[in-house]
Design a protein around this motif. Sequence first.
Motif, PDB file in Angstrom:
ATOM      1  N   VAL A 299       0.947  -1.407  -0.181  1.00 12.85           N
ATOM      2  CA  VAL A 299      -0.145   0.072   0.076  1.00 12.85           C
ATOM      3  C   VAL A 299       0.851   1.182   0.099  1.00 12.85           C
ATOM      4  N   GLY A 300       0.533   2.139  -0.717  1.00 14.75           N
ATOM      5  CA  GLY A 300       1.267   3.321  -0.793  1.00 14.75           C
ATOM      6  C   GLY A 300       1.287   4.088  -2.107  1.00 14.75           C
ATOM      7  N   PRO A 301       2.051   5.282  -1.995  1.00 14.07           N
ATOM      8  CA  PRO A 301       3.156   5.773  -1.059  1.00 14.07           C
ATOM      9  C   PRO A 301       2.259   6.041   0.145  1.00 14.07           C
ATOM     10  N   LEU A 302       2.924   5.969   1.205  1.00  9.91           N
ATOM     11  CA  LEU A 302       2.623   6.519   2.429  1.00  9.91           C
ATOM     12  C   LEU A 302       3.214   7.633   3.086  1.00  9.91           C
ATOM     13  N   THR A 303       4.561   7.704   2.627  1.00 10.87           N
ATOM     14  CA  THR A 303       5.183   9.058   2.966  1.00 10.87           C
ATOM     15  C   THR A 303       5.665   9.996   1.855  1.00 10.87           C
ATOM     16  N   PRO A 304       6.198  11.196   2.190  1.00  4.10           N
ATOM     17  CA  PRO A 304       6.260  12.019   1.228  1.00  4.10           C
ATOM     18  C   PRO A 304       7.459  11.543   0.408  1.00  4.10           C
ATOM     19  N   GLU A 305       8.379  10.636   1.048  1.00  5.84           N
ATOM     20  CA  GLU A 305       9.560   9.966   0.180  1.00  5.84           C
ATOM     21  C   GLU A 305       9.235   9.027  -0.531  1.00  5.84           C
ATOM     22  N   GLY A 306       7.842   8.655  -0.614  1.00  4.09           N
ATOM     23  CA  GLY A 306       7.271   7.418  -1.554  1.00  4.09           C
ATOM     24  C   GLY A 306       7.344   6.210  -0.936  1.00  4.09           C
ATOM     25  N   GLU A 307       7.739   5.772   0.614  1.00  2.67           N
ATOM     26  CA  GLU A 307       7.725   4.650   1.010  1.00  2.67           C
ATOM     27  C   GLU A 307       6.300   3.915   0.973  1.00  2.67           C
ATOM     28  N   VAL A 308       6.236   2.685   0.362  1.00  2.07           N
ATOM     29  CA  VAL A 308       5.371   1.820   0.345  1.00  2.07           C
ATOM     30  C   VAL A 308       5.256   0.918   1.471  1.00  2.07           C
ATOM     31  N   LEU A 309       4.258   0.443   2.231  1.00  3.93           N
ATOM     32  CA  LEU A 309       4.015  -0.696   2.892  1.00  3.93           C
ATOM     33  C   LEU A 309       4.319  -1.919   2.382  1.00  3.93           C
ATOM     34  N   LEU A 310       5.276  -2.853   2.775  1.00  7.10           N
ATOM     35  CA  LEU A 310       5.372  -3.990   1.778  1.00  7.10           C
ATOM     36  C   LEU A 310       4.600  -4.968   2.321  1.00  7.10           C
ATOM     37  N   GLY A 311       4.023  -6.004   1.485  1.00  5.83           N
ATOM     38  CA  GLY A 311       3.018  -7.074   1.810  1.00  5.83           C
ATOM     39  C   GLY A 311       4.212  -8.210   2.286  1.00  5.83           C
ATOM     40  N   VAL A 312       3.619  -9.140   2.811  1.00  5.48           N
ATOM     41  CA  VAL A 312       4.254 -10.361   3.358  1.00  5.48           C
ATOM     42  C   VAL A 312       5.162 -10.937   2.482  1.00  5.48           C
ATOM     43  N   ARG A 313       4.874 -11.137   1.340  1.00  5.81           N
ATOM     44  CA  ARG A 313       5.572 -11.871   0.111  1.00  5.81           C
ATOM     45  C   ARG A 313       6.793 -10.845   0.028  1.00  5.81           C
TER      46      ARG A 313
ATOM     47  N   PHE B  91      10.018  -3.705   6.257  1.00  6.15           N
ATOM     48  CA  PHE B  91       8.372  -3.587   6.016  1.00  6.15           C
ATOM     49  C   PHE B  91       7.836  -2.252   5.298  1.00  6.15           C
ATOM     50  N   THR B  92       8.837  -1.447   4.836  1.00  7.36           N
ATOM     51  CA  THR B  92       8.565  -0.391   3.859  1.00  7.36           C
ATOM     52  C   THR B  92       9.816  -0.383   2.694  1.00  7.36           C
ATOM     53  N   ALA B  93       9.528   0.264   1.552  1.00 14.46           N
ATOM     54  CA  ALA B  93      10.349   0.389   0.453  1.00 14.46           C
ATOM     55  C   ALA B  93      10.038   1.363  -0.396  1.00 14.46           C
ATOM     56  N   ASP B  94      10.800   1.872  -1.058  1.00 11.87           N
ATOM     57  CA  ASP B  94      10.452   2.788  -1.980  1.00 11.87           C
ATOM     58  C   ASP B  94       9.797   1.959  -3.134  1.00 11.87           C
ATOM     59  N   GLU B  95      10.019   1.039  -3.621  1.00  5.57           N
ATOM     60  CA  GLU B  95       9.395   0.160  -4.358  1.00  5.57           C
ATOM     61  C   GLU B  95       9.303  -1.183  -4.052  1.00  5.57           C
ATOM     62  N   PRO B  96       7.919  -1.760  -4.184  1.00  2.64           N
ATOM     63  CA  PRO B  96       7.802  -3.226  -3.782  1.00  2.64           C
ATOM     64  C   PRO B  96       8.266  -4.101  -4.315  1.00  2.64           C
ATOM     65  N   ASP B  97       8.407  -3.846  -5.733  1.00  5.74           N
ATOM     66  CA  ASP B  97       8.913  -5.138  -6.523  1.00  5.74           C
ATOM     67  C   ASP B  97      10.422  -4.974  -6.822  1.00  5.74           C
ATOM     68  N   ASP B  98      11.226  -3.779  -6.622  1.00  7.32           N
ATOM     69  CA  ASP B  98      12.623  -3.692  -6.849  1.00  7.32           C
ATOM     70  C   ASP B  98      12.947  -2.640  -5.931  1.00  7.32           C
ATOM     71  N   PRO B  99      12.891  -2.990  -4.499  1.00  7.84           N
ATOM     72  CA  PRO B  99      13.345  -2.103  -3.602  1.00  7.84           C
ATOM     73  C   PRO B  99      14.810  -1.975  -3.563  1.00  7.84           C
ATOM     74  N   PHE B 100      15.167  -0.513  -3.202  1.00 10.21           N
ATOM     75  CA  PHE B 100      16.437   0.159  -3.058  1.00 10.21           C
ATOM     76  C   PHE B 100      16.475   0.525  -1.737  1.00 10.21           C
TER      77      PHE B 100
END
Length: 150
Positions: free
Chosen positions: A60-74, A96-105
Motif C-alpha cells: 500500500v502506498g506511497p505512505l510518506t512524502p519520500e514515497g515509502e510503500v508498506l510492503l506485503g508479506v511476500r 516492512f517498507t520500501a521505495d518500490e515493492p517489486d524492486d526495492p532500493f
Amino acid sequence: MSNDVIAAWERIESWLRLHSPTTPIVPGASNELIAGAEAELGFHLPVDLRTLWRRCAGPVGPLTPEGEVLLGVRQALEAYDLLNHPGVWETAWIPFTADEPDDPFCGTFIDAATGLIGSWNRQDVSHLYDGGSTLTGYLTEVADELRALH
C-alpha cells in the motif's frame, strides 16, 4: 494485537480513502500466511508487525512524502532475501517498507528481537534509528504527516 498499531493504521487508511481514493487498501494477511513467513524466517515476527499485516497485507502506498510503500508479506520476504548478507544485515531485521515493492532500493525495517526500527538500503548502509523508534511510532508519525498535508 497492539491497539496502538491498529489505531495508527486506521488513521492512515482513513486518510488514504479520503485523499487518495485510487490507492487500494489490501485486506489483511491470513494467519496461515503469517505463520508461513515465520516458518520461512525461522523465528517469530514482532507482535506489532503481525498486527499490522493482519490489518493490511500490503503493498500500500506511497505512505510518506519520500514515497515509502508498506510492503506485503511476500514482498517483505523477498526484500529480506535480497538484503540478508552476513556481517551486513542482522538476521532479525525484517523490512516492512520500501521505495518500490517489486524492486526495492531502500526502506524501513523492524528488529524482530527488540521491536525497534531502522532504515536500510541496498548499498549496505543499514542501522537502527536513535531514540528507540518503534513500528507504532513510525505509523503514528506517518498518520500525523498525512493529516498535516490536508
